[in-house]
Design a protein around this motif. Structure first.
Motif, PDB file in Angstrom:
ATOM      1  N   HIS A  38     -13.054  -9.649   6.460  1.00  0.00           N
ATOM      2  CA  HIS A  38     -12.680 -10.571   5.568  1.00  0.00           C
ATOM      3  C   HIS A  38     -12.852  -9.636   4.143  1.00  0.00           C
ATOM      4  CE1 HIS A  38     -11.905 -13.844   2.852  1.00  0.00           C
ATOM      5  NE2 HIS A  38     -13.099 -13.604   2.293  1.00  0.00           N
ATOM      6  N   ARG A  39     -14.182  -9.128   4.041  1.00  0.00           N
ATOM      7  CA  ARG A  39     -14.639  -8.492   2.986  1.00  0.00           C
ATOM      8  C   ARG A  39     -13.947  -7.045   2.708  1.00  0.00           C
ATOM      9  NH1 ARG A  39     -20.852  -9.625   1.453  1.00  0.00           N
ATOM     10  NH2 ARG A  39     -21.058 -11.787   2.579  1.00  0.00           N
ATOM     11  N   ALA A  40     -13.704  -6.452   3.797  1.00  0.00           N
ATOM     12  CA  ALA A  40     -12.945  -5.051   3.812  1.00  0.00           C
ATOM     13  C   ALA A  40     -11.547  -5.501   3.253  1.00  0.00           C
ATOM     14  CB  ALA A  40     -12.920  -4.475   5.053  1.00  0.00           C
ATOM     15  N   VAL A  41     -10.813  -6.305   3.608  1.00  0.00           N
ATOM     16  CA  VAL A  41      -9.396  -6.695   3.251  1.00  0.00           C
ATOM     17  C   VAL A  41      -9.435  -6.977   1.858  1.00  0.00           C
ATOM     18  CG1 VAL A  41      -7.584  -8.199   3.569  1.00  0.00           C
ATOM     19  CG2 VAL A  41      -8.602  -7.126   5.735  1.00  0.00           C
ATOM     20  N   GLU A  42     -10.430  -7.659   1.335  1.00  0.00           N
ATOM     21  CA  GLU A  42     -10.466  -8.072  -0.081  1.00  0.00           C
ATOM     22  C   GLU A  42     -10.610  -6.814  -0.983  1.00  0.00           C
ATOM     23  OE1 GLU A  42     -12.624 -12.111  -1.039  1.00  0.00           O
ATOM     24  OE2 GLU A  42     -13.949 -10.713  -1.135  1.00  0.00           O
ATOM     25  N   VAL A  43     -11.575  -5.897  -0.491  1.00  0.00           N
ATOM     26  CA  VAL A  43     -11.631  -4.799  -1.230  1.00  0.00           C
ATOM     27  C   VAL A  43     -10.688  -3.922  -1.328  1.00  0.00           C
ATOM     28  CG1 VAL A  43     -12.881  -2.539  -0.983  1.00  0.00           C
ATOM     29  CG2 VAL A  43     -14.474  -4.629  -1.136  1.00  0.00           C
ATOM     30  N   ARG A  44     -10.144  -3.779  -0.293  1.00  0.00           N
ATOM     31  CA  ARG A  44      -8.625  -2.932   0.072  1.00  0.00           C
ATOM     32  C   ARG A  44      -7.464  -3.647  -0.776  1.00  0.00           C
ATOM     33  NH1 ARG A  44      -5.814  -3.365   4.889  1.00  0.00           N
ATOM     34  NH2 ARG A  44      -5.641  -5.410   3.700  1.00  0.00           N
ATOM     35  N   GLN A  45      -7.489  -4.565  -0.877  1.00  0.00           N
ATOM     36  CA  GLN A  45      -6.457  -5.668  -1.643  1.00  0.00           C
ATOM     37  C   GLN A  45      -6.508  -5.128  -3.130  1.00  0.00           C
ATOM     38  OE1 GLN A  45      -4.916  -7.285   0.603  1.00  0.00           O
ATOM     39  NE2 GLN A  45      -3.490  -8.856  -0.290  1.00  0.00           N
ATOM     40  N   SER A  46      -7.723  -5.360  -3.485  1.00  0.00           N
ATOM     41  CA  SER A  46      -8.123  -5.040  -4.878  1.00  0.00           C
ATOM     42  C   SER A  46      -7.529  -3.618  -5.477  1.00  0.00           C
ATOM     43  CB  SER A  46      -9.652  -5.201  -5.317  1.00  0.00           C
ATOM     44  OG  SER A  46     -10.327  -4.345  -4.808  1.00  0.00           O
ATOM     45  N   ILE A  47      -7.479  -2.608  -4.688  1.00  0.00           N
ATOM     46  CA  ILE A  47      -7.355  -1.264  -4.873  1.00  0.00           C
ATOM     47  C   ILE A  47      -5.704  -1.104  -4.421  1.00  0.00           C
ATOM     48  CG2 ILE A  47      -7.824   1.028  -4.906  1.00  0.00           C
ATOM     49  CD1 ILE A  47     -10.585   0.487  -3.668  1.00  0.00           C
ATOM     50  N   TYR A  48      -5.375  -1.312  -3.357  1.00  0.00           N
ATOM     51  CA  TYR A  48      -4.057  -0.931  -2.762  1.00  0.00           C
ATOM     52  C   TYR A  48      -3.115  -2.114  -2.715  1.00  0.00           C
ATOM     53  CZ  TYR A  48      -6.246   3.676  -1.855  1.00  0.00           C
ATOM     54  OH  TYR A  48      -6.828   4.843  -1.932  1.00  0.00           O
ATOM     55  N   GLY A  49      -3.388  -3.452  -2.865  1.00  0.00           N
ATOM     56  CA  GLY A  49      -2.676  -4.359  -2.748  1.00  0.00           C
ATOM     57  C   GLY A  49      -2.388  -4.594  -1.121  1.00  0.00           C
ATOM     58  N   THR A  50      -1.040  -4.915  -0.914  1.00  0.00           N
ATOM     59  CA  THR A  50      -0.659  -5.098   0.512  1.00  0.00           C
ATOM     60  C   THR A  50       0.088  -3.845   1.043  1.00  0.00           C
ATOM     61  OG1 THR A  50       1.265  -6.311  -0.175  1.00  0.00           O
ATOM     62  CG2 THR A  50      -0.748  -7.485   0.693  1.00  0.00           C
ATOM     63  N   ASP A  51      -0.094  -2.649   0.276  1.00  0.00           N
ATOM     64  CA  ASP A  51       0.702  -1.532   0.362  1.00  0.00           C
ATOM     65  C   ASP A  51       0.093  -0.737   1.669  1.00  0.00           C
ATOM     66  OD1 ASP A  51       2.367  -2.356  -1.574  1.00  0.00           O
ATOM     67  OD2 ASP A  51       1.812  -0.542  -2.981  1.00  0.00           O
ATOM     68  N   VAL A  52       0.950  -0.312   2.650  1.00  0.00           N
ATOM     69  CA  VAL A  52       0.644   0.746   3.558  1.00  0.00           C
ATOM     70  C   VAL A  52       1.072   1.819   3.666  1.00  0.00           C
ATOM     71  CG1 VAL A  52       0.455   0.829   6.068  1.00  0.00           C
ATOM     72  CG2 VAL A  52      -0.024  -1.395   5.112  1.00  0.00           C
ATOM     73  N   TYR A  53       0.615   2.739   3.564  1.00  0.00           N
ATOM     74  CA  TYR A  53       1.217   4.171   3.207  1.00  0.00           C
ATOM     75  C   TYR A  53       1.506   5.005   4.465  1.00  0.00           C
ATOM     76  CZ  TYR A  53      -1.298   4.268  -1.275  1.00  0.00           C
ATOM     77  OH  TYR A  53      -1.476   3.857  -2.802  1.00  0.00           O
ATOM     78  N   VAL A  54       2.744   5.540   4.572  1.00  0.00           N
ATOM     79  CA  VAL A  54       3.160   6.289   5.740  1.00  0.00           C
ATOM     80  C   VAL A  54       2.925   7.871   5.831  1.00  0.00           C
ATOM     81  CG1 VAL A  54       4.986   4.618   7.101  1.00  0.00           C
ATOM     82  CG2 VAL A  54       5.447   5.987   4.809  1.00  0.00           C
ATOM     83  N   ARG A  55       2.805   8.282   6.694  1.00  0.00           N
ATOM     84  CA  ARG A  55       2.700   9.835   6.789  1.00  0.00           C
ATOM     85  C   ARG A  55       3.545  10.137   7.997  1.00  0.00           C
ATOM     86  NH1 ARG A  55       0.240   9.202   2.675  1.00  0.00           N
ATOM     87  NH2 ARG A  55      -1.885   9.040   2.233  1.00  0.00           N
ATOM     88  N   GLY A  56       4.476  11.193   7.846  1.00  0.00           N
ATOM     89  CA  GLY A  56       5.288  11.563   8.959  1.00  0.00           C
ATOM     90  C   GLY A  56       4.534  12.818   9.695  1.00  0.00           C
ATOM     91  N   LEU A  57       4.222  12.719  10.963  1.00  0.00           N
ATOM     92  CA  LEU A  57       3.259  13.165  11.808  1.00  0.00           C
ATOM     93  C   LEU A  57       4.373  14.356  12.662  1.00  0.00           C
ATOM     94  CD1 LEU A  57       0.557  14.119  12.714  1.00  0.00           C
ATOM     95  CD2 LEU A  57       0.950  12.516  14.794  1.00  0.00           C
TER      96      LEU A  57
END
Ligand code: 5AD
Ligand code: FES
Length: 348
Positions: A38-57
């Motif tokens: 819960h706390r980790a998601v809150e912290v991540r949300q404050s920086i990255y919102g609900t964005d998930v970054y993709v990398r092509g491997l």
């Protein structure tokens, strides 16, 4: 200190002592994991919102001069069908990915001497000019400082080199004698000094790993402050000395993802393929624990099955577009959004 107090301290100070990290790991319960996530998601949300970054491997080669005891492409594995992609094939994968919207390409491979500095420099330059605005990430193991410098000068932006474990004794138990913990650390320092965005990382549940050793990994992340950190469960491979060892768990991997997010809030944390391999929704669970990166496979389908670091690896039959679409759907199903820009680390 009771575990709830440890979480408060970690949230506020982004740091615990080695003993406290180990105590937190040993005292974990489903409730504690929920609170941490819960706390980790809150912290991540404050920086990255609900964005998930993709990398092509792009898995460029499974030829490796090393003999890591856990790894399915170790040189002693005689039954591994070896391949290496030509620069043209790698460029084609990147172009295909670019058309699908990818803006980061990760060139990953075993330590294969075919990929000399001149070959890689030309390739990096070609990818950068064919795919404007993209970032190139390399994950090609240990090289000399001069080599890292040349590749950086040719345009490489980021480098992933998992430290595998921050405990020299455990490092020696996972690697053959000719590999050294000191050289691994030298590489990470050089990469940082040269100016790369640097990723380290480790396996969770590698054979013989203790909470005290995991505490050292967390302390290393706290002091090194990597831009990226790849952690995934150890998964046994049937042609390695660790074939009969138990694998790591989703539960401990997710717990550690949450802890790492709280130690270093802006870190880019992938929900790894290994996590998706040991549980059908492993990657979704990783994101819900605090991860914010996914890495769909762009390698040619013909070679995917051969890049077998561990047994039962997922995504070996799908085309690039399918892999991408699959992950997009998975992220949407949990309320997240895959974004296609370069996805650089936010330094706060
Ligand atoms: N299980 C899980 N991860 C593995 N890796 C290598 N072998 C295995 C395995 N059996 C990870 C290592 C390496 C990365 C490319 O894959 O951490 O750095
Ligand atoms: Fe290739 Fe480990 S066997 S890096």
């Amino acid at each position: 200190m009771p575990p709830e107090t440890l979480i408060d301290k970690l949230s506020a100070a982004h740091s615990l002592t080695l003993d406290e990290y180990a105590a937190l790991i040993d005292s974990r319960t489903p409730e504690l994991a929920r609170e941490l996530a819960h706390r980790a998601v809150e912290v991540r949300q404050s920086i990255y919102g609900t964005d998930v970054y993709v990398r092509g491997l792009i898995e460029i080669s499974n030829i490796c001069k090393n003999d890591c005891l856990y790894c399915g492409i170790r040189r002693s594995n005689r039954s591994c069908h070896r391949y290496r992609l030509t620069p043209e094939q790698i460029l084609d994968c990147a172009k295909e990915g670019y058309a699908l919207g990818f803006r980061t390409f990760v060139l990953q491979g075993g330590e294969d001497g075919y990929y000399t500095d001149p070959l890689l420099c030309v390739l990096i330059e070609k990818i950068k000019s064919a795919c404007p605005g993209c970032a190139v990430t390399l994950s090609l193991g240990e090289r000399s400082r001069e080599s890292y410098q040349r590749l950086f000068d040719a345009g490489a932006d980021r480098y992933l080199l998992r430290h595998e474990t921050a405990d020299p004794v455990h490092y020696a138990a996972l690697h053959p004698p000719e590999m050294s913990f000191e050289n691994r650390m030298r590489c990470l320092r050089d990469l940082r000094e040269i100016g790369y965005q640097v990723g380290c990382g480790f396996m969770v549940g590698s054979p013989g790993q203790t909470s005290a050793q995991l505490a050292q990994d967390l302390k290393f992340i706290e002091t090194f402050h990597p831009d990226m950190c790849g952690i995934g469960p150890f998964v046994p491979h049937h042609e390695t000395p660790f074939r009969d060892k138990p694998g790591g768990t989703v539960e401990l991997t997710c717990f550690l993802l949450s802890v790492i997010r709280l130690i270093h809030p802006p870190v880019l944390l992938p929900a790894t393929t290994a996590l998706g391999t040991i549980h059908p929704t492993g990657r979704e669970q990783g994101i819900l624990a605090g991860a914010n990166v996914v890495m769909p496979n762009l390698s040619p389908v013909a070679v995917r099955g051969d890049y077998e670091l561990y047994d039962n690896k997922i995504c070996t039959g799908e085309e690039s577009a399918q892999c991408r679409g699959c992950l997009e759907g998975r992220m949407e199903s949990i309320g997240y959004r895959v974004v296609t820009h370069r996805g650089d680390v936010k330094r706060i």
